[in-house]
Design a protein around this motif. Structure first.
Motif, PDB file in Angstrom:
ATOM      1  N   PHE A  82     -13.562   4.177 -49.582  1.00 40.64           N
ATOM      2  CA  PHE A  82     -12.309   3.997 -51.404  1.00 40.64           C
ATOM      3  C   PHE A  82     -13.321   5.357 -51.709  1.00 40.64           C
ATOM      4  O   PHE A  82     -12.025   6.306 -52.291  1.00 40.64           O
ATOM      5  CB  PHE A  82     -12.476   2.755 -51.689  1.00 40.64           C
ATOM      6  CG  PHE A  82     -12.457   2.944 -53.072  1.00 40.64           C
ATOM      7  CD1 PHE A  82     -11.293   3.053 -52.922  1.00 40.64           C
ATOM      8  CD2 PHE A  82     -12.684   2.712 -54.524  1.00 40.64           C
ATOM      9  CE1 PHE A  82      -9.955   2.289 -54.421  1.00 40.64           C
ATOM     10  CE2 PHE A  82     -12.167   2.531 -55.752  1.00 40.64           C
ATOM     11  CZ  PHE A  82     -10.714   2.560 -55.580  1.00 40.64           C
ATOM     12  N   LYS A 124      -9.089  -1.222 -44.776  1.00 44.22           N
ATOM     13  CA  LYS A 124      -9.002  -1.489 -46.066  1.00 44.22           C
ATOM     14  C   LYS A 124     -10.054  -0.717 -46.460  1.00 44.22           C
ATOM     15  O   LYS A 124     -10.939  -1.217 -45.393  1.00 44.22           O
ATOM     16  CB  LYS A 124      -9.172  -2.509 -45.284  1.00 44.22           C
ATOM     17  CG  LYS A 124      -7.448  -3.711 -45.501  1.00 44.22           C
ATOM     18  CD  LYS A 124      -7.934  -5.204 -45.934  1.00 44.22           C
ATOM     19  CE  LYS A 124      -6.834  -5.908 -45.725  1.00 44.22           C
ATOM     20  NZ  LYS A 124      -6.543  -7.654 -45.586  1.00 44.22           N
ATOM     21  N   THR A 125      -9.893  -0.539 -47.368  1.00 42.45           N
ATOM     22  CA  THR A 125     -11.474   0.333 -48.237  1.00 42.45           C
ATOM     23  C   THR A 125     -11.578  -0.602 -49.843  1.00 42.45           C
ATOM     24  O   THR A 125      -9.891  -0.527 -50.078  1.00 42.45           O
ATOM     25  CB  THR A 125     -11.068   1.725 -48.695  1.00 42.45           C
ATOM     26  OG1 THR A 125     -10.506   2.161 -49.517  1.00 42.45           O
ATOM     27  CG2 THR A 125     -11.002   2.881 -46.665  1.00 42.45           C
ATOM     28  N   ALA A 126     -12.788  -0.801 -50.307  1.00 43.63           N
ATOM     29  CA  ALA A 126     -12.477  -1.163 -50.935  1.00 43.63           C
ATOM     30  C   ALA A 126     -13.882  -1.519 -51.740  1.00 43.63           C
ATOM     31  O   ALA A 126     -15.059  -0.956 -51.491  1.00 43.63           O
ATOM     32  CB  ALA A 126     -12.495  -2.729 -51.137  1.00 43.63           C
ATOM     33  N   GLY A 129      -9.499  -0.820 -55.055  1.00 42.98           N
ATOM     34  CA  GLY A 129      -9.152  -0.886 -53.517  1.00 42.98           C
ATOM     35  C   GLY A 129      -7.412   0.016 -52.158  1.00 42.98           C
ATOM     36  O   GLY A 129      -7.206   0.515 -53.577  1.00 42.98           O
ATOM     37  N   ALA A 130      -7.941   0.296 -51.242  1.00 44.34           N
ATOM     38  CA  ALA A 130      -6.685   1.166 -51.137  1.00 44.34           C
ATOM     39  C   ALA A 130      -6.768   1.170 -49.392  1.00 44.34           C
ATOM     40  O   ALA A 130      -7.898   0.548 -48.889  1.00 44.34           O
ATOM     41  CB  ALA A 130      -7.224   2.946 -50.560  1.00 44.34           C
TER      42      ALA A 130
END
Lengths: 360, 360
Positions: free
Chosen positions: B113, B142-144, B155-156
């Motif tokens: 993230f 997936k990041t968060a 996240g993003a």
């Protein structure tokens, strides 16, 4: 109503420009994924335009959540961004809920970043209410918040589904902000659109008198220019950098004076004069061209010199800008009036002399 | 060394899997845009592996910045994320500086993230050091971070350029975390890869004994499955949701018990039993299939029942999960062992009975 299309493949979107658009609920509602939206605005804009937008959207059957933030660049930080997340989570907004930014550049940047990151991305609509945000920050998908060590240091590239530029909102804009917005308008003429620069030279009085047709044309032409640049270079690997004409010098002014003391457009105006001066020193512009650049900013009522921070301080602040690459100062210069170039080998002595000449 | 390619057009990247990879500086250095990187790790992993990675990268001529965060899910928040930004800005890291995540899922999610948002996006490499992160969170972008009102709410989607899964790092993993990682490994077999499930049934003892070849095969096969799903549905519009088998029930367990008290994989194991029970009630699984699902988790030493939170509390917590859409509970069920389906119309009475049956 004028329309400018921003061509970014599956992330393409239209910019609608005209009067009385805020009251057209269907215009916005038809771009939602589900009939649910969260309007994010600030304490200055809310009393002026929130009820108009709310009524229009409610009339189109949209279920609404509202978040009203404090106004100002000083609040473009994580704590304020978190107020958006708090509001969305408390209202249990879902992944298809659309965030609608109603306000200027700070609201657009923060709401856009919230949309980019809430549940890893939700739909986003921009309703810019200042000239600066209509011609610049609402086009191109740059979103961000500030960090104590740097402006716009934390953000994302995230495109809206729709931008609605209601020219009527410019009637309530303070004079200084209208002028600051014109700095970015003039920039498009200088970097890539000489016919538009000529039009601006002919219509500056109409713009300052807030003539609706003149403003709508200036917004449209600015958006067309920005959209073309962004479409060619979405994530700023190349040409998009030319949009930063005057911005590295301007960044030093904003940072050196403390953010918020100079409006961004004012700093860009003075910074562009420095960039033009450097362009002249490097042999690109002659004296007539240099004074033409100066004159258009003067006619817009914008500053054409920077504050006396001291040359060393300017350069130190410029080095800390995020446009620095491999330690080199990468500047945008004017090869001619109407044509910008990216230049990363200007001698430090010429940079220093250009700053010195343009401070008062 | 095994390689799995994640096919995402211009965002495609390789996952390198094998022993002794951490010491191969060139493997990582050759994926950097410039010879400059910032390693982000935590206080538990740093004493084990930071010097090995530092020496390898320094030996390959890479200029390094290091950020060591406190360990644990409790620190997956904005304040800790900001320590990364502080470190990057203090070291004047630029847009081409690569962030390298060295650690488990929390480090990977936060560093990812940070990479997605620092200066609107910088290059990113993952070096997952836990089984869970090697088979799950390091694949798919997936990041968060967490928000007080919900896990992974901010996240993003952001893809790394390279993932390096050094199987040797699994030798220092606590037993409970190894088992928790196996929950996600088993999941791939259950949702889409019956031959892999059969392999797991035959090799569970070797995995628990940390046999390097068995672990490398399990990591490879898991990554292949996840990569196929992610390539088909990067932003979770459809099939990717099947990766959430057991996760909505599991989320309720983690939230209800207080995050960190149940390991994610433990909650997923118990949650998958609930999902299997519901699948049986809806006529998809027979008794033999249901007990087969239960048995593989038991053999991995994972819980096969959830805590007694009360059915109403479970359902309330499940509704607050971010996988809820239009207010509907969208669950992943098993149509058969080896095949998952997305189901959004399970009767509430059956959901309640499935939870009730699987609590102890």
């Amino acid at each position: 109503m004028r329309t400018v299309n921003v061509a970014l493949a599956e992330r393409s979107y239209p910019i609608r420009i005209g009067g009385a658009l805020l009251g057209q609920g269907e215009l916005i509602a038809s771009s939602l994924r589900t009939p649910r939206a969260a309007i994010v605005t600030n304490a200055t804009v809310a009393p002026l335009y929130l009820s108009r937008l709310r009524d229009a959207l409610a009339g189109a059957g949209v279920d609404l959540t509202e978040v009203v933030l404090p106004d100002g660049e000083a609040h473009k930080d994580w704590a304020t961004l978190n107020l958006i997340f708090d509001g969305l989570l408390s209202a249990r907004c879902e992944r298809k809920t659309t965030l609608v930014a109603l306000g200027g550049g700070v609201i657009g940047d923060m709401t856009g970043f919230a949309a980019a990151t809430y549940q890893r991305g939700v739909p986003f609509i921009q309703i810019p209410t200042t000239l600066l945000s209509q011609v610049d920050s609402s086009v191109g998908g740059k979103t961000a918040i500030n960090h104590p060590l740097g402006k716009n240091m934390i953000g994302a590239f995230y495109q809206p589904r729709l931008v609605v530029a209601d020219i009527d909102t410019l009637q309530t804009l303070p004079d200084a902000e209208l002028k600051a917005g014109l700095a970015e308008v003039i920039k498009y003429g200088l970097i890539r659109d000489l016919p538009f620069l000529e039009w601006l030279e002919a219509h500056m009085d109409a713009l300052l008198a807030r003539d609706t047709d003149a403003l709508a044309y200036a917004v449209e032409r600015s958006c067309v220019n920005k959209a073309e640049v962004v479409a060619a270079d979405e994530t700023e690997q190349g040409e998009r950098a030319t949009l930063n004409l005057g911005h590295t010098f301007g960044h030093a002014i904003e940072a050196g004076m403390g953010f918020g003391n100079w409006l961004h457009g004012e700093a860009v105006a003075a910074g562009t004069i420095m960039a033009a001066e450097l362009s002249a020193r490097l042999g690109y512009l002659d004296a007539a061209a240099l004074s033409r650049v100066r004159r258009i900013f003067e006619r817009a009522g914008l500053p054409v010199s920077g504050p006396k921070l001291g040359v060393e301080r300017y350069i130190e602040l410029m080095r800390h800008d995020k446009k620095v690459e491999d330690g080199k100062l990468r500047l945008i210069l004017l090869e001619s009036v109407g044509r910008a170039i990216i230049h990363d080998s200007a001698p430090m002595a010429d940079i220093a002399a250009s700053i010195e000449t343009c401070c008062s």
